[in-house]
Scaffold this motif. Structure first.
Motif, PDB file in Angstrom:
ATOM      1  N   UNK A  40       0.858  -1.189   0.000  1.00 44.80           N
ATOM      2  CA  UNK A  40       0.000   0.000   0.000  1.00 44.80           C
ATOM      3  C   UNK A  40       0.888   1.231   0.000  1.00 44.80           C
ATOM      4  N   UNK A  41       0.597   2.190  -0.878  1.00 49.82           N
ATOM      5  CA  UNK A  41       1.424   3.388  -1.008  1.00 49.82           C
ATOM      6  C   UNK A  41       0.865   4.542  -0.178  1.00 49.82           C
ATOM      7  N   UNK A  42      -0.465   4.708  -0.171  1.00 51.29           N
ATOM      8  CA  UNK A  42      -1.051   5.821   0.583  1.00 51.29           C
ATOM      9  C   UNK A  42      -2.426   5.439   1.125  1.00 51.29           C
ATOM     10  N   UNK A  43      -3.046   6.369   1.848  1.00 53.18           N
ATOM     11  CA  UNK A  43      -4.339   6.104   2.492  1.00 53.18           C
ATOM     12  C   UNK A  43      -5.508   6.119   1.512  1.00 53.18           C
ATOM     13  N   UNK A  44      -5.303   6.608   0.289  1.00 56.38           N
ATOM     14  CA  UNK A  44      -6.367   6.642  -0.713  1.00 56.38           C
ATOM     15  C   UNK A  44      -6.540   5.305  -1.423  1.00 56.38           C
ATOM     16  N   UNK A  45      -5.779   4.297  -1.050  1.00 56.67           N
ATOM     17  CA  UNK A  45      -5.925   2.978  -1.647  1.00 56.67           C
ATOM     18  C   UNK A  45      -5.023   2.722  -2.836  1.00 56.67           C
ATOM     19  N   UNK A  46      -4.000   3.573  -3.033  1.00 60.08           N
ATOM     20  CA  UNK A  46      -3.057   3.353  -4.123  1.00 60.08           C
ATOM     21  C   UNK A  46      -2.074   2.248  -3.728  1.00 60.08           C
ATOM     22  N   UNK A  47      -1.920   1.276  -4.603  1.00 57.89           N
ATOM     23  CA  UNK A  47      -1.050   0.126  -4.361  1.00 57.89           C
ATOM     24  C   UNK A  47      -0.011  -0.009  -5.464  1.00 57.89           C
ATOM     25  N   UNK A  48       1.149  -0.544  -5.092  1.00 59.52           N
ATOM     26  CA  UNK A  48       2.177  -0.958  -6.047  1.00 59.52           C
ATOM     27  C   UNK A  48       2.243  -2.475  -5.996  1.00 59.52           C
ATOM     28  N   UNK A  49       2.182  -3.089  -7.153  1.00 61.09           N
ATOM     29  CA  UNK A  49       2.292  -4.536  -7.246  1.00 61.09           C
ATOM     30  C   UNK A  49       3.517  -4.835  -8.090  1.00 61.09           C
ATOM     31  N   UNK A  50       4.506  -5.484  -7.483  1.00 61.17           N
ATOM     32  CA  UNK A  50       5.720  -5.876  -8.196  1.00 61.17           C
ATOM     33  C   UNK A  50       5.609  -7.348  -8.545  1.00 61.17           C
ATOM     34  N   UNK A  51       6.062  -7.708  -9.738  1.00 59.49           N
ATOM     35  CA  UNK A  51       6.009  -9.113 -10.135  1.00 59.49           C
ATOM     36  C   UNK A  51       7.032  -9.389 -11.223  1.00 59.49           C
ATOM     37  N   UNK A  52       7.357 -10.669 -11.345  1.00 60.20           N
ATOM     38  CA  UNK A  52       8.167 -11.123 -12.465  1.00 60.20           C
ATOM     39  C   UNK A  52       7.306 -12.067 -13.275  1.00 60.20           C
ATOM     40  N   UNK A  53       7.217 -11.785 -14.582  1.00 61.40           N
ATOM     41  CA  UNK A  53       6.452 -12.652 -15.481  1.00 61.40           C
ATOM     42  C   UNK A  53       7.412 -13.293 -16.464  1.00 61.40           C
ATOM     43  N   UNK A  54       7.086 -14.504 -16.866  1.00 59.45           N
ATOM     44  CA  UNK A  54       7.919 -15.204 -17.840  1.00 59.45           C
ATOM     45  C   UNK A  54       7.753 -14.579 -19.216  1.00 59.45           C
ATOM     46  N   UNK A  55       8.832 -14.553 -19.960  1.00 59.38           N
ATOM     47  CA  UNK A  55       8.808 -14.034 -21.321  1.00 59.38           C
ATOM     48  C   UNK A  55       8.145 -15.052 -22.233  1.00 59.38           C
ATOM     49  N   UNK A  56       7.262 -14.595 -23.093  1.00 62.30           N
ATOM     50  CA  UNK A  56       6.581 -15.466 -24.038  1.00 62.30           C
ATOM     51  C   UNK A  56       6.071 -14.653 -25.210  1.00 62.30           C
TER      52      UNK A  56
END
Length: 127
Positions: A40-56
């Motif tokens: 969670x980044x702030x109180x307004x509900x902003x989120x950061x989602x980090x991920x690794x996806x396979x190349x295809x």
């Protein structure tokens, strides 16, 4: 270096479907997710989602489609990146030996960002 693509998805968590929509867009085009972390980044509900996806063959299309998803502000591809693995034991101490009993966190380190917002792209070099 990673074998896939490092992504940062920035959006508003208004309901539990937020994460489901992100994962669903990728899986609909058969893009596999290696790992995912969110914060969670702030109180307004902003989120950061980090991920690794396979190349295809569908990865680029999935990233552009993800940038057009409800509640997603932008999707950033973290280029020239790698991940640093941190493993924590049940006492909260950093463990040198990662295993199934530990909490493992992947921290992306990168030097260039290619971002997408509603299908439009932009680029930033962090050097």
């Amino acid at each position: 270096m990673t074998q896939g693509r490092l992504l940062r998805v920035i959006g508003y968590y208004r309901d539990p479907g937020f994460l489901e929509r992100i994962i669903g867009v990728l899986r609909k085009l058969w893009v596999d997710i290696e790992w995912i972390n969110a914060r969670r980044v702030n109180d307004e509900g902003l989120y950061e989602v980090y991920m690794e996806v396979k190349e295809g063959k569908n990865t680029n299309l999935a990233i552009v489609n993800l940038s057009k998803t409800v509640d997603v502000e932008r999707v950033e591809v973290l280029e020239e990146g790698k991940t640093v693995l941190y493993s924590f034991n049940n006492k909260g101490e950093i463990s040198k030996e990662p295993n199934n009993d530990n909490m493992i966190v992947y921290v992306p380190v990168y030097s260039k960002i290619v971002g997408y917002s509603w299908g439009e792209s932009y680029s930033k070099d962090l050097h």
